[in-house]
Structures are given as structure tokens and as C-alpha cells.
Design a protein around this motif. Structure first.
Motif, PDB file in Angstrom:
ATOM      1  N   TYR A  12       1.457  -1.480   0.604  1.00 43.86           N
ATOM      2  CA  TYR A  12      -0.085   0.301  -0.051  1.00 43.86           C
ATOM      3  C   TYR A  12       0.767   1.161   0.334  1.00 43.86           C
ATOM      4  O   TYR A  12       1.953   1.156   0.432  1.00 43.86           O
ATOM      5  CB  TYR A  12      -0.989  -0.143   1.258  1.00 43.86           C
ATOM      6  CG  TYR A  12      -2.149  -0.871   1.214  1.00 43.86           C
ATOM      7  CD1 TYR A  12      -3.302  -0.368   0.599  1.00 43.86           C
ATOM      8  CD2 TYR A  12      -2.355  -1.859   1.494  1.00 43.86           C
ATOM      9  CE1 TYR A  12      -4.295  -0.916   0.925  1.00 43.86           C
ATOM     10  CE2 TYR A  12      -3.226  -2.380   1.816  1.00 43.86           C
ATOM     11  CZ  TYR A  12      -4.494  -2.417   0.962  1.00 43.86           C
ATOM     12  OH  TYR A  12      -6.033  -3.203   1.143  1.00 43.86           O
ATOM     13  N   SER A  13       0.487   2.565  -0.687  1.00 46.10           N
ATOM     14  CA  SER A  13       1.355   3.713  -0.802  1.00 46.10           C
ATOM     15  C   SER A  13       3.023   3.288  -0.134  1.00 46.10           C
ATOM     16  O   SER A  13       3.536   4.116  -0.033  1.00 46.10           O
ATOM     17  CB  SER A  13       0.715   3.971   0.405  1.00 46.10           C
ATOM     18  OG  SER A  13      -0.406   4.246   0.824  1.00 46.10           O
ATOM     19  N   LYS A  20       2.749  -0.102   3.514  1.00 46.00           N
ATOM     20  CA  LYS A  20       2.776  -1.090   4.208  1.00 46.00           C
ATOM     21  C   LYS A  20       2.824  -2.202   3.976  1.00 46.00           C
ATOM     22  O   LYS A  20       2.071  -2.300   2.385  1.00 46.00           O
ATOM     23  CB  LYS A  20       1.291  -1.385   4.962  1.00 46.00           C
ATOM     24  CG  LYS A  20       0.233  -2.000   5.375  1.00 46.00           C
ATOM     25  CD  LYS A  20       1.235  -2.159   6.429  1.00 46.00           C
ATOM     26  CE  LYS A  20       1.068  -3.967   7.217  1.00 46.00           C
ATOM     27  NZ  LYS A  20       1.508  -3.550   8.670  1.00 46.00           N
ATOM     28  N   ALA A  22       1.582  -5.713   2.440  1.00 44.34           N
ATOM     29  CA  ALA A  22       0.459  -5.727   3.408  1.00 44.34           C
ATOM     30  C   ALA A  22      -0.310  -7.312   3.004  1.00 44.34           C
ATOM     31  O   ALA A  22      -0.775  -8.317   3.851  1.00 44.34           O
ATOM     32  CB  ALA A  22      -0.925  -5.238   2.912  1.00 44.34           C
ATOM     33  N   HIS A  41      -5.984 -12.559  12.327  1.00 40.46           N
ATOM     34  CA  HIS A  41      -6.307 -10.881  13.236  1.00 40.46           C
ATOM     35  C   HIS A  41      -6.539 -10.013  12.119  1.00 40.46           C
ATOM     36  O   HIS A  41      -5.995  -9.923  11.067  1.00 40.46           O
ATOM     37  CB  HIS A  41      -5.249 -11.359  14.470  1.00 40.46           C
ATOM     38  CG  HIS A  41      -3.855 -11.028  13.982  1.00 40.46           C
ATOM     39  ND1 HIS A  41      -4.007  -9.899  13.713  1.00 40.46           N
ATOM     40  CD2 HIS A  41      -2.747 -11.715  13.750  1.00 40.46           C
ATOM     41  CE1 HIS A  41      -2.265  -9.257  13.327  1.00 40.46           C
ATOM     42  NE2 HIS A  41      -1.895 -10.924  13.445  1.00 40.46           N
ATOM     43  N   THR A  42      -7.238  -9.303  13.262  1.00 41.14           N
ATOM     44  CA  THR A  42      -6.654  -7.906  12.260  1.00 41.14           C
ATOM     45  C   THR A  42      -5.329  -7.178  11.896  1.00 41.14           C
ATOM     46  O   THR A  42      -4.594  -7.078  12.146  1.00 41.14           O
ATOM     47  CB  THR A  42      -7.795  -6.885  12.932  1.00 41.14           C
ATOM     48  OG1 THR A  42      -8.766  -7.309  14.307  1.00 41.14           O
ATOM     49  CG2 THR A  42      -8.169  -5.516  11.973  1.00 41.14           C
ATOM     50  N   GLY A  43      -5.651  -6.546  10.111  1.00 43.60           N
ATOM     51  CA  GLY A  43      -4.321  -6.480   9.673  1.00 43.60           C
ATOM     52  C   GLY A  43      -3.594  -7.363   9.183  1.00 43.60           C
ATOM     53  O   GLY A  43      -2.658  -6.968   8.378  1.00 43.60           O
ATOM     54  N   SER A  44      -4.044  -8.846   8.842  1.00 39.60           N
ATOM     55  CA  SER A  44      -3.409  -9.710   8.228  1.00 39.60           C
ATOM     56  C   SER A  44      -3.261  -9.711   6.572  1.00 39.60           C
ATOM     57  O   SER A  44      -2.306 -10.966   6.557  1.00 39.60           O
ATOM     58  CB  SER A  44      -3.288 -11.039   9.699  1.00 39.60           C
ATOM     59  OG  SER A  44      -5.186 -11.525   8.513  1.00 39.60           O
ATOM     60  N   GLY A  45      -4.110  -9.043   6.567  1.00 37.59           N
ATOM     61  CA  GLY A  45      -3.968  -8.897   5.036  1.00 37.59           C
ATOM     62  C   GLY A  45      -5.535  -9.891   4.616  1.00 37.59           C
ATOM     63  O   GLY A  45      -5.590 -10.011   3.517  1.00 37.59           O
ATOM     64  N   LYS A  46      -5.834  -9.606   4.933  1.00 37.99           N
ATOM     65  CA  LYS A  46      -7.174 -11.155   4.696  1.00 37.99           C
ATOM     66  C   LYS A  46      -8.141  -9.692   3.791  1.00 37.99           C
ATOM     67  O   LYS A  46      -7.762 -10.285   2.459  1.00 37.99           O
ATOM     68  CB  LYS A  46      -8.231 -11.431   5.597  1.00 37.99           C
ATOM     69  CG  LYS A  46      -7.309 -12.064   6.821  1.00 37.99           C
ATOM     70  CD  LYS A  46      -8.148 -12.362   7.858  1.00 37.99           C
ATOM     71  CE  LYS A  46      -9.511 -11.662   8.069  1.00 37.99           C
ATOM     72  NZ  LYS A  46      -9.044 -11.038   9.436  1.00 37.99           N
ATOM     73  N   SER A  47      -8.644  -9.374   4.402  1.00 33.81           N
ATOM     74  CA  SER A  47      -9.187  -8.150   3.323  1.00 33.81           C
ATOM     75  C   SER A  47      -8.680  -7.817   1.677  1.00 33.81           C
ATOM     76  O   SER A  47      -8.333  -7.629   0.693  1.00 33.81           O
ATOM     77  CB  SER A  47      -9.392  -6.811   3.914  1.00 33.81           C
ATOM     78  OG  SER A  47     -10.845  -6.710   4.505  1.00 33.81           O
ATOM     79  N   THR A  48      -7.216  -7.796   2.234  1.00 33.78           N
ATOM     80  CA  THR A  48      -6.092  -6.854   1.037  1.00 33.78           C
ATOM     81  C   THR A  48      -6.229  -8.168  -0.201  1.00 33.78           C
ATOM     82  O   THR A  48      -6.012  -8.215  -1.056  1.00 33.78           O
ATOM     83  CB  THR A  48      -4.853  -6.916   1.092  1.00 33.78           C
ATOM     84  OG1 THR A  48      -4.788  -5.432   1.950  1.00 33.78           O
ATOM     85  CG2 THR A  48      -3.684  -6.219   0.121  1.00 33.78           C
TER      86      THR A  48
ATOM     87  N   ARG B   3      -7.200   7.856  -2.821  1.00 28.57           N
ATOM     88  CA  ARG B   3      -6.119   8.666  -1.841  1.00 28.57           C
ATOM     89  C   ARG B   3      -5.025   9.486  -2.494  1.00 28.57           C
ATOM     90  O   ARG B   3      -4.090   9.725  -1.725  1.00 28.57           O
ATOM     91  CB  ARG B   3      -5.343   7.102  -1.877  1.00 28.57           C
ATOM     92  CG  ARG B   3      -6.417   6.478  -0.889  1.00 28.57           C
ATOM     93  CD  ARG B   3      -5.884   5.292  -0.642  1.00 28.57           C
ATOM     94  NE  ARG B   3      -6.428   4.753   0.324  1.00 28.57           N
ATOM     95  CZ  ARG B   3      -6.259   5.178   1.855  1.00 28.57           C
ATOM     96  NH1 ARG B   3      -5.787   5.535   1.966  1.00 28.57           N
ATOM     97  NH2 ARG B   3      -6.865   4.177   2.492  1.00 28.57           N
TER      98      ARG B   3
HETATM   99  N1  LIG Z   1      -6.113   1.321   1.748  1.00 30.07           N
HETATM  100  C1  LIG Z   1      -4.981   1.243   2.453  1.00 30.07           C
HETATM  101  N2  LIG Z   1      -3.397   2.045   2.984  1.00 30.07           N
HETATM  102  C2  LIG Z   1      -2.694   2.224   3.589  1.00 30.07           C
HETATM  103  N3  LIG Z   1      -2.791   0.929   4.576  1.00 30.07           N
HETATM  104  C3  LIG Z   1      -4.223  -0.224   4.131  1.00 30.07           C
HETATM  105  C4  LIG Z   1      -5.090  -0.025   2.922  1.00 30.07           C
HETATM  106  N4  LIG Z   1      -5.599  -0.860   3.673  1.00 30.07           N
HETATM  107  C5  LIG Z   1      -5.552  -1.575   4.317  1.00 30.07           C
HETATM  108  N5  LIG Z   1      -3.977  -1.840   5.179  1.00 30.07           N
HETATM  109  C6  LIG Z   1      -3.027  -2.150   5.563  1.00 30.07           C
HETATM  110  O1  LIG Z   1      -2.536  -2.805   4.848  1.00 30.07           O
HETATM  111  C7  LIG Z   1      -2.986  -3.928   6.206  1.00 30.07           C
HETATM  112  C8  LIG Z   1      -3.875  -5.358   5.747  1.00 30.07           C
HETATM  113  O2  LIG Z   1      -5.073  -4.744   6.307  1.00 30.07           O
HETATM  114  P1  LIG Z   1      -6.070  -5.724   5.924  1.00 30.07           P
HETATM  115  O3  LIG Z   1      -6.129  -6.692   4.255  1.00 30.07           O
HETATM  116  O4  LIG Z   1      -7.823  -4.598   6.060  1.00 30.07           O
HETATM  117  O5  LIG Z   1      -6.171  -6.786   6.840  1.00 30.07           O
HETATM  118  P2  LIG Z   1      -7.571  -7.356   7.426  1.00 30.07           P
HETATM  119  O6  LIG Z   1      -8.762  -7.868   5.897  1.00 30.07           O
HETATM  120  O7  LIG Z   1      -7.115  -9.370   8.210  1.00 30.07           O
HETATM  121  O8  LIG Z   1      -8.000  -7.109   8.874  1.00 30.07           O
HETATM  122  C9  LIG Z   1      -3.455  -3.438   7.243  1.00 30.07           C
HETATM  123  O9  LIG Z   1      -2.466  -3.198   8.270  1.00 30.07           O
HETATM  124  C10 LIG Z   1      -3.499  -2.108   7.065  1.00 30.07           C
HETATM  125  O10 LIG Z   1      -2.783  -0.911   7.760  1.00 30.07           O
END
Ligand SMILES: Nc1ncnc2c1ncn2[C@@H]1O[C@H](COP(=O)(O)OP(=O)(O)O)[C@@H](O)[C@H]1O
Ligand SMILES: [Mg+2]
Lengths: 285, 265
Positions: A12-13, A20, A22, A41-48, B3
Motif C-alpha cells: 500500500y502507498s 505497508k 500487506a 487477526h485484524t490487519g493480517s491482510g485478509k481483505s487485501t 487517495r
Molecule cells: N487502503 C489502505 N491503505 C493503506 N494501508 C492499508 C489500506 N488497507 C489496509 N491497509 C493495511 O494493510 C494491512 C492489511 O489490511 P487488511 O487486508 O485490511 O487486513 P484484514 O482484512 O486482515 O484485517 C493492514 O496493516 C492495514 O493497515
């Protein structure tokens, strides 16, 4: 052979203070018809990770194949991919916008350019699948309860008849009853429609009961991948990365430590019961 | 992507500029903007650009990150340049059919563009190096004398800080909603202007709803902590001037002097 993630990397960015990493070198094969749980856990990259599967996010390294085709190819139609891989975001009720429930569910099929009759059919069908009754069809989505809103939002994706259905923490913020209802409905959809379902969650308990395969994410890496039994065998390591195996796993290990030779690979209460009964019968002989 | 809008954001870094008193940064930015409008010739712009460049170096904010903020005003910039270029009367240097470019037009377009760029870069640098909290503290303190005239200084400052705080949150939300609707087959990239405007509805409705929900939550949270406006409110970290702030003031005065002198060339 539906989705292949090949050496996937995502940052990310890049080049800023908010950089980050991810996802780190993710290699996965998601087969047709599987029911998969992604846990971390939260922030592990599941959504990404799941946003890569329908091309919403473009990997910074590696590639994604859908049915053999590289989705980053120039002439690959990402819009088609998004209709085949249906993604339900976390808190999907926040994306409702239409004046009635029915219209909101029709949004997806309409975007596919289907004839009006087909759009209606699919919308009614999808609403039925998630258990929204006819009495709510003309209500404003904003009048519904939290659980109902969420089911309407899920119907909105189902109405596109995806080949793969991905749900990002579909039970977040629901009460236990609402949670069980939604998970049961998802399991039913998987069974009846024979589509691939990927369920993202941070609760082992939720996932263990339904899925055939678990992928564990930690700090952007896929650390475990296998049947629930195999993954939960690592329950000590799972604890270290902030996850817990289902409670029955602990109970069975405790029994074993207490000198009762039960098998320890049960992942649901039912399996645990069977294992204990099996030992008990053996003992009585 | 959405962004890329970086105006109004804070960029965390450990630099002299980040540690400077917000009052100095606020007044400095204001003086800088006024000076930009006092500039008469190339020398003045050169001085302003050099000073800005030096400050950007000091701020440790990557240059690329600052420049990205310009992307959002590129349309405005193009319009300004075009208007000044084609619509200024004077001695023509180029003529073709109805298009006429004059010498005065070129110099006006150039100075307007430079002025706009320097202005945006300078003011976004301030928000990059100052947290919204510091910014409002500084503003409240600078506008303090107006309280005697019954201007609700604290309330204005609070509103500003909340608005600033909400910018990144709403951008993130927009990003999320856009993705969610794209996952439902929404198309924001193709089609004519009407189709594109219509395509905004599925983004704007959820965005407004979420903004209201957040605003309601915030109001509730503030009330739960007994917030009742500026009357009798004290600060945990009152603003204090330190040595670097004095040096910064000297630099600002030098800058004013240089700008004024440049007008004589
Ligand atoms: N849009 C974004 N911009 C920058 N960093 C992001 C963004 N979305 C998620 N992150 C970072 O990427 C990492 C993985 O996030 P995410 O995939 O949302 O995890 P999860 O769904 O497992 O909680 C986290 O550390 C989060 O802070
Ligand atoms: Mg997530």
C-alpha cells in the motif's frame, strides 16, 4: 482450477510514510466448488488478499489467473471477472443506496445489462436465498434491522450469479443468532448451487463448522493451508499469532493429557462427542 | 486513485518543521501567501520558490508526495493558464484564425500558474507538517483577541479541526464504497457525462449516510465527555515559544524583506 494466485505481493502507498507491505509472496490455488475459510487477526491482510481475487486491487508483484487466464493481461475484461467472482465487503450494508430493497438488489444484474425480466427473476431469487421475505421487498433498505440489511447486501451480490462467492467477515457485529443464520444460509448456497465459497473471518469457531479448507494469514503471509483438522493440529502456534483453535480442540487435548486416549482432531462439538463416545464404548468392552 | 488527494493531510516525520510552533507556521504561511501576491517579477518568484524548496527539504516530506497534491488542481491550473493566455489584450506575438496570444497574456499566464503552484505547495506543506490538533490550537491562539468582539473563536477552530480530521476518513470511505459498487458491476470509467453523473449516485448516497452517522457518533462521544464549548476550557499542552520558533520568525522577516527588495528590480 478456478483461481490461482502466483507469487502475489502487495504494497500500500509505496514510497510514502504510510507504506505497508500487506501481502508477501502468496501462492494459492482455489479449486472449483471448494468451501474455504480465510482466517487471520485484524490487519493480517485478509481483505487485501480477497480484493485481488476479483481484480479490484492490482498486485504490485506476481499475478492472478482466473480459469487459466492472466487477469492482468491488457485485453482481459476485469468487469466480467468482477461479476464471476462476487465479493461481499465487510459491513456490506453500508453500500445500500436505493429506495427499496428490491431495487438495490437489482443494481448488480442491471449493470450486467440483462433483460428486465431476468433482472427481476434474479433479484427475487437472491432475496429468497438469503431469507428476506416478500413483505420486506418494497421496504426502504434503511428501515431494516442490521442483520436484514446485511442479508439484502449479500443478495445484491448473489443476484449476479457469481461462480465464486467471497464474503469478508459476513458475521462481524451480528448477534449469535444472526451470525448462525447467515452462516447457515451461506453453507446452504454452497451446497445447492455448487459454487466456490470463500469465507473470511477472524473466528475459528465460525469457520471450523462449515469449511473444508482453512487458510491462515499472518502479517501478510499465508502460514497454514489445509483441512481444519490439519490446521488446528498447530493450535499452539496459532495461539502465538493471536488466533485460537476451536474450544473442542483444547478440550480434547486436555482429555488426552489427563490420560484418556481420545483422538484430538475433532473440530466441532459433534465430532468431539463421537470421539468421546467411541472411546467410552471401547472402554466398556 | 482517490487517495492521491493529499491536501489537508498530515505527513508524520521527525523534522524541525514538524516541531515548530503552529502559530509560527500559520502566520508564516499567511505571510508567504501575501508575499506571493506582492511579487512583481521573476526575481520575486525565484526567491519564493527557493525558500519553499529549502523549507520542503527541511520538512523531510518527500517532494513527490507534495507534488501529488497538485494533481487535484490541475484542471483549475489549466483553466487559469488558458484564460490568461488567450483572453489578455496587448501586443500580439502569435495569431492564427481566431486564436491570438499576446505578450502580456504569456507573462500573466506564467505568473498566475507559478503563483497558484507555489500557493498550493506552500499551504499544503503547512498541513503536512502540522497535526490538525496543533493547527486548531494555533489558530485559536492567534485569533484569541477576536474573542473580545464575541467571535466564537474556539468553536470555529473546533469545526475546522473536525473538518480536517474527516477528510482522510471520508476519502477512505469513498474508496471502499467505490470498490464495493464496482464489485457489483458498477462502471465509473466509461460513458458520457450524464451516465457518469448517474454512476455517482451509488457512491454519494452511502457516503452521505455514513458521514451523518459518523457526525452523530462524534457529537455523542463529545457530549459523553462533557464537551460544552470553549468557555473556561484549559489546555493539556499550552502552546509555548521555543528557540527554533524565534529563528523561524527571523527567517520569515528576512523573506518579507527579500520580497519587498525584489520589487525594485
Ligand atoms: N487502503 C489502505 N491503505 C493503506 N494501508 C492499508 C489500506 N488497507 C489496509 N491497509 C493495511 O494493510 C494491512 C492489511 O489490511 P487488511 O487486508 O485490511 O487486513 P484484514 O482484512 O486482515 O484485517 C493492514 O496493516 C492495514 O493497515
Ligand atoms: Mg478486513
Amino acid at each position: 482450477m478456478a483461481i490461482i494466485l502466483d507469487k502475489l505481493d502487495y504494497v500500500y502507498s509505496p514510497g510514502t510514510a504510510y507504506e505497508k507491505h500487506a501481502l508477501k509472496n502468496i501462492n494459492l490455488v482455489i479449486n472449483d466448488g471448494e468451501f474455504i475459510g480465510i482466517i487471520g487477526h485484524t490487519g493480517s491482510g485478509k481483505s487485501t488478499l480477497i480484493q485481488h481475487m476479483n481484480g479490484l486491487v492490482k498486485a504490485t508483484g506476481g499475478t492472478v489467473y482466473y480459469n487459466g487466464a492472466d487477469i492482468y493481461d491488457e485485453d482481459y475484461k476485469l468487469k466480467d471477472l468482477r461479476t464471476k467472482v462476487g465479493l461481499v465487503f465487510q459491513y456490506p450494508e453500508h453500500q445500500l443506496f436505493e429506495t427499496t430493497v428490491l431495487k438495490d438488489v437489482q443494481f448488480g444484474p442491471k449493470n450486467l445489462g440483462l433483460p428486465p425480466l431476468e433482472v427481476d427473476l434474479r433479484a427475487y431469487d437472491a432475496l429468497k436465498q438469503v431469507g428476506i421475505g416478500d413483505d420486506l421487498i418494497d421496504a426502504s433498505p434503511f428501515e431494516l434491522s442490521g442483520g436484514q440489511k446485511r442479508r439484502v447486501a449479500i443478495a445484491g451480490v448473489l443476484a449476479m450469479k457469481p461462480e465464486v462467492l467471497i464474503l469478508d467477515e459476513p458475521t462481524a457485529g451480528l448477534d449469535p443468532k444472526g451470525r448462525d443464520e447467515i452462516l447457515d444460509q451461506i453453507a446452504k448456497i454452497h451446497k445447492e448451487q455448487k459454487i466456490t465459497v470463500i469465507l473470511v473471518s477472524h473466528s475459528m469457531e465460525d469457520v471450523a463448522k462449515y469449511v473444508d479448507r482453512i487458510i491462515v494469514m499472518n502479517h501478510g503471509e499465508a502460514v497454514y493451508d489445509g483441512a481444519p483438522k490439519e490446521v488446528f493440529a498447530h493450535y499452539k502456534e496459532l495461539e502465538q499469532i493471536g488466533l485460537a483453535a476451536p474450544q473442542v480442540t483444547y478440550a480434547m487435548h486436555a482429555l488426552r493429557d489427563a490420560g484418556i486416549p481420545v483422538t484430538t482432531d475433532a473440530t466441532t462439538v459433534e465430532e468431539a462427542r463421537d470421539a468421546i463416545l467411541a472411546w467410552y464404548r471401547e472402554e466398556k468392552k | 486513485m482517490i487517495r492521491d488527494i493529499t491536501i489537508g493531510q498530515y505527513y508524520p516525520a521527525d523534522s524541525i518543521l514538524h516541531r515548530l510552533d503552529p502559530r509560527v507556521k500559520l502566520s508564516g504561511t499567511l505571510i508567504y501567501i501575501v508575499c506571493l501576491f506582492l511579487v512583481k517579477n521573476l526575481w520575486g518568484y525565484l526567491i519564493a520558490a527557493l525558500c519553499l524548496g529549502a523549507i520542503i527539504r527541511l520538512s523531510k516530506v518527500p517532494f513527490g508526495f507534495i507534488v501529488r497534491g497538485l494533481k487535484t488542481i490541475i484542471i483549475l491550473l489549466l483553466f487559469t493558464v488558458a484564460f490568461n493566455l488567450f483572453l489578455t489584450s496587448g501586443t500580439p506575438i502569435f495569431e492564427w484564425k481566431f486564436i491570438r496570444i499576446t505578450k502580456e497574456g504569456v507573462s500573466l499566464a506564467f505568473s498566475m500558474a507559478v503563483r497558484l503552484i507555489l500557493l498550493i505547495l506552500g499551504s499544503s506543506l503547512m498541513t503536512f507538517t502540522t497535526t490538525p490538533n496543533q493547527l486548531t490550537d494555533g489558530m485559536e491562539s492567534l485569533l484569541g483577541p477576536l474573542k473580545k468582539l464575541h467571535v466564537p473563536v474556539h468553536e470555529i477552530a473546533m469545526m475546522m479541526s473536525i473538518a480536517l480530521r474527516f477528510i482522510p476518513i471520508l476519502l477512505e470511505e469513498t474508496d471502499k464504497i467505490m470498490k464495493a459498487q464496482q464489485a457489483r458491476g458498477a462502471d465509473f470509467e466509461t460513458g458520457g457525462i450524464i451516465k457518469r453523473a448517474k454512476a455517482m449516485v451509488p457512491i454519494l448516497v452511502p457516503l452521505f449516510i455514513s458521514a451523518f452517522r459518523r457526525a452523530g457518533d462524534l457529537a455523542m462521544a463529545m457530549e459523553a465527555r462533557c464537551y460544552r464549548g470553549g468557555e473556561g476550557r484549559t489546555k493539556m499542552k499550552p502552546l509555548k515559544y521555543h528557540k527554533p520558533d524565534g529563528i523561524a520568525w527571523v527567517a520569515i522577516v528576512c523573506f518579507i524583506a527579500l520580497t519587498v527588495v525584489s520589487r525594485r528590480f
